[in-house]
Write a protein that holds these residues in place. Sequence first.
Motif, PDB file in Angstrom:
ATOM      1  N   UNK A 109     -69.541 -31.510  78.025  1.00 33.76           N
ATOM      2  CA  UNK A 109     -70.934 -31.926  77.961  1.00 33.76           C
ATOM      3  C   UNK A 109     -71.488 -31.802  79.374  1.00 33.76           C
ATOM      4  N   UNK A 110     -72.729 -32.125  79.559  1.00 31.88           N
ATOM      5  CA  UNK A 110     -73.348 -31.975  80.877  1.00 31.88           C
ATOM      6  C   UNK A 110     -72.860 -32.964  81.914  1.00 31.88           C
ATOM      7  N   UNK A 111     -71.998 -33.902  81.490  1.00 28.83           N
ATOM      8  CA  UNK A 111     -71.518 -34.930  82.420  1.00 28.83           C
ATOM      9  C   UNK A 111     -70.010 -34.876  82.616  1.00 28.83           C
ATOM     10  N   UNK A 112     -69.412 -33.712  82.410  1.00 32.29           N
ATOM     11  CA  UNK A 112     -67.974 -33.531  82.611  1.00 32.29           C
ATOM     12  C   UNK A 112     -67.753 -32.409  83.611  1.00 32.29           C
ATOM     13  N   UNK A 113     -66.991 -32.699  84.651  1.00 33.14           N
ATOM     14  CA  UNK A 113     -66.579 -31.696  85.628  1.00 33.14           C
ATOM     15  C   UNK A 113     -65.055 -31.630  85.612  1.00 33.14           C
ATOM     16  N   UNK A 114     -64.500 -30.443  85.522  1.00 31.72           N
ATOM     17  CA  UNK A 114     -63.044 -30.254  85.518  1.00 31.72           C
ATOM     18  C   UNK A 114     -62.643 -29.611  86.828  1.00 31.72           C
ATOM     19  N   UNK A 115     -61.644 -30.195  87.467  1.00 30.72           N
ATOM     20  CA  UNK A 115     -61.155 -29.680  88.748  1.00 30.72           C
ATOM     21  C   UNK A 115     -59.676 -29.349  88.624  1.00 30.72           C
ATOM     22  N   UNK A 116     -59.315 -28.163  89.057  1.00 29.43           N
ATOM     23  CA  UNK A 116     -57.930 -27.694  89.045  1.00 29.43           C
ATOM     24  C   UNK A 116     -57.489 -27.510  90.488  1.00 29.43           C
ATOM     25  N   UNK A 117     -56.550 -28.336  90.926  1.00 28.91           N
ATOM     26  CA  UNK A 117     -56.067 -28.291  92.316  1.00 28.91           C
ATOM     27  C   UNK A 117     -54.808 -27.432  92.485  1.00 28.91           C
ATOM     28  N   UNK A 118     -54.392 -26.748  91.436  1.00 27.80           N
ATOM     29  CA  UNK A 118     -53.142 -25.988  91.462  1.00 27.80           C
ATOM     30  C   UNK A 118     -53.038 -25.097  92.700  1.00 27.80           C
ATOM     31  N   UNK A 119     -54.044 -24.256  92.913  1.00 30.06           N
ATOM     32  CA  UNK A 119     -53.992 -23.295  94.022  1.00 30.06           C
ATOM     33  C   UNK A 119     -54.027 -23.954  95.390  1.00 30.06           C
ATOM     34  N   UNK A 120     -54.472 -25.196  95.466  1.00 27.94           N
ATOM     35  CA  UNK A 120     -54.500 -25.912  96.753  1.00 27.94           C
ATOM     36  C   UNK A 120     -53.116 -26.411  97.145  1.00 27.94           C
ATOM     37  N   UNK A 121     -52.232 -26.581  96.155  1.00 27.37           N
ATOM     38  CA  UNK A 121     -50.918 -27.164  96.434  1.00 27.37           C
ATOM     39  C   UNK A 121     -49.777 -26.146  96.463  1.00 27.37           C
ATOM     40  N   UNK A 122     -50.014 -24.928  96.004  1.00 27.68           N
ATOM     41  CA  UNK A 122     -48.947 -23.923  96.016  1.00 27.68           C
ATOM     42  C   UNK A 122     -49.296 -22.806  96.996  1.00 27.68           C
ATOM     43  N   UNK A 123     -48.260 -22.230  97.590  1.00 28.01           N
ATOM     44  CA  UNK A 123     -48.489 -21.123  98.524  1.00 28.01           C
ATOM     45  C   UNK A 123     -48.490 -19.794  97.763  1.00 28.01           C
ATOM     46  N   UNK A 124     -48.534 -18.696  98.478  1.00 26.04           N
ATOM     47  CA  UNK A 124     -48.631 -17.368  97.864  1.00 26.04           C
ATOM     48  C   UNK A 124     -47.442 -17.055  96.951  1.00 26.04           C
ATOM     49  N   UNK A 125     -46.277 -17.645  97.248  1.00 24.67           N
ATOM     50  CA  UNK A 125     -45.089 -17.430  96.413  1.00 24.67           C
ATOM     51  C   UNK A 125     -44.992 -18.451  95.287  1.00 24.67           C
ATOM     52  N   UNK A 126     -45.924 -19.387  95.241  1.00 24.34           N
ATOM     53  CA  UNK A 126     -45.911 -20.398  94.190  1.00 24.34           C
ATOM     54  C   UNK A 126     -45.134 -21.642  94.529  1.00 24.34           C
ATOM     55  N   UNK A 127     -44.715 -21.780  95.791  1.00 24.72           N
ATOM     56  CA  UNK A 127     -43.936 -22.943  96.204  1.00 24.72           C
ATOM     57  C   UNK A 127     -44.853 -24.076  96.663  1.00 24.72           C
ATOM     58  N   UNK A 128     -44.364 -25.311  96.504  1.00 27.38           N
ATOM     59  CA  UNK A 128     -45.071 -26.489  96.990  1.00 27.38           C
ATOM     60  C   UNK A 128     -44.369 -26.959  98.251  1.00 27.38           C
ATOM     61  N   UNK A 129     -45.145 -27.309  99.249  1.00 27.85           N
ATOM     62  CA  UNK A 129     -44.617 -27.690 100.556  1.00 27.85           C
ATOM     63  C   UNK A 129     -44.504 -29.206 100.696  1.00 27.85           C
ATOM     64  N   UNK A 130     -43.490 -29.634 101.453  1.00 26.56           N
ATOM     65  CA  UNK A 130     -43.384 -31.053 101.790  1.00 26.56           C
ATOM     66  C   UNK A 130     -44.422 -31.445 102.830  1.00 26.56           C
ATOM     67  N   UNK A 131     -45.157 -30.493 103.344  1.00 26.24           N
ATOM     68  CA  UNK A 131     -46.277 -30.797 104.223  1.00 26.24           C
ATOM     69  C   UNK A 131     -47.430 -31.415 103.415  1.00 26.24           C
ATOM     70  N   UNK A 132     -47.563 -30.987 102.160  1.00 23.08           N
ATOM     71  CA  UNK A 132     -48.648 -31.462 101.295  1.00 23.08           C
ATOM     72  C   UNK A 132     -48.214 -32.541 100.311  1.00 23.08           C
ATOM     73  N   UNK A 133     -46.904 -32.643 100.074  1.00 22.51           N
ATOM     74  CA  UNK A 133     -46.386 -33.646  99.141  1.00 22.51           C
ATOM     75  C   UNK A 133     -45.156 -34.314  99.750  1.00 22.51           C
ATOM     76  N   UNK A 134     -44.866 -35.506  99.236  1.00 22.81           N
ATOM     77  CA  UNK A 134     -43.656 -36.191  99.717  1.00 22.81           C
ATOM     78  C   UNK A 134     -42.432 -35.824  98.890  1.00 22.81           C
ATOM     79  N   UNK A 135     -42.663 -35.272  97.690  1.00 26.73           N
ATOM     80  CA  UNK A 135     -41.560 -35.018  96.765  1.00 26.73           C
ATOM     81  C   UNK A 135     -41.856 -33.860  95.813  1.00 26.73           C
TER      82      UNK A 135
END
Length: 189
Positions: free
Chosen positions: A153-179
């Motif tokens: 509806x006009x009052x729903x925004x969907x945000x996908x943070x996937x690309x912000x947390x993974x690098x070019x190889x698809x790995x997640x860094x301990x710089x951005x997460x604790x676990x």
Amino acid sequence: LARTVNPQIVFIGDSITHGWEMNDIRGDAKAAFDRRFGKYRSLNLGFGWDRIQNVLWRLGHGEMDGANPKVVVVHIGTNNTAPGYRFNAAPNTPAEVAEGILSVCRKVRELAPDARIVLMKVFPRGKTPADPYRGKVAAVNAELDRRLAGFRDGKLTVIDMYDKFVDAEGNISLDLTIDYLHPTAKGYD
């Protein structure tokens, strides 16, 4: 709390949501929160280990009573892809998780009909693309996309943070997460 704070923004979710206002092994996540939201009255209703059913129970039993927020941020679902704390609940299917997330959004819409809902897709988890949770989360988010067509509806925004947390190889860094799931202060920023 909802009546006392009279929040403009309500955050609903699990430990990822809860951790945004903490200073602990994440670093100064609260400073990241304050930079983004400090000028608003906010209420953080994130709780560690929570699953969708916990959020629905709390919402159905008065957690937002007295609140009239302008925005409600929803981020829940990752714990439903895994066995429950101390294995007291089975993992849900991607379809069940997606439907549960939308059930939370429907309940929020019922409780705060004028609020904008910001729905955060489930964050990626697991160090590498080969981690079994990565596929489960991707399936949940794909199912969520499919089901959102009937919910938007006009009052729903969907945000996908996937690309912000993974690098070019698809790995997640301990710089951005604790676990490889829960953000550090830098990840929250």
